[in-house]
Design a protein around this motif. Structure first.
Motif: not given
Length: 150
Positions: A120-124, A104-109, A111-115
């Motif tokens: 990100a969804w795979w991680y979230l 979830v932390l990796a997914g947020l990283l 997601w947040l800067p829109d990388l």
């Protein structure tokens, strides 16, 4: 983890190699881009997220002094870490939550800067593994019940 899914990695790797080969030979990047659209979620999403998930469990287990060994159990559908030794309820809860929360932390990283929101969804999505119907969720709720009795 790669040993568990090597056929998938081999297929997408060959697909990517063929696409890049075609691009170099013809100048047409279309097949290489199509191969990347398949390769990215398979390798970085599926394999990457589960590698991070299980690695986080192992790192958390290594901090528990009473765990003497960590074994890897692989079946056709899953890879799990099996600790040998004892843990308090608090330690067991932390270990159970470590895998999903690291993802979830990796997914947020991501997601947040829109990388890469699709990646990100795979991680979230690993947050779902904290539900009681999954191994991490069962371990977490069991540890919390045990901790309440300590």
């Amino acid at each position: 983890m790669a040993a568990q899914v090597w056929p998938l990695l081999a297929v997408v790797g060959l697909f990517q190699l063929a696409g890049v080969g075609w691009w170099l030979w013809s100048g047409d990047a279309g097949p290489a881009l199509l191969a990347w659209w398949v390769c990215e979620p398979a390798v970085l999403g599926l394999v990457g997220s589960f590698t991070l998930h299980e690695s986080a469990h192992v790192l958390a287990l290594r901090r528990v002094r009473t765990v003497t060994r960590v074994a890897i159990e692989r079946t056709a559908w899953r890879t799990s870490v099996i600790p040998e030794g004892t843990m308090t309820g608090r330690e067991a809860a932390g270990v159970a939550a470590a895998g999903p929360l690291a993802c979830v932390l990796a997914g947020l990283l991501l997601w947040l800067p829109d990388l890469d929101r699709a990646l990100a969804w795979w991680y979230l999505a690993h947050l779902v593994f904290l539900a009681p119907c999954f191994g991490d969720g069962r371990a977490l709720f069991g540890a919390l019940r045990r901790r309440a009795g300590e």
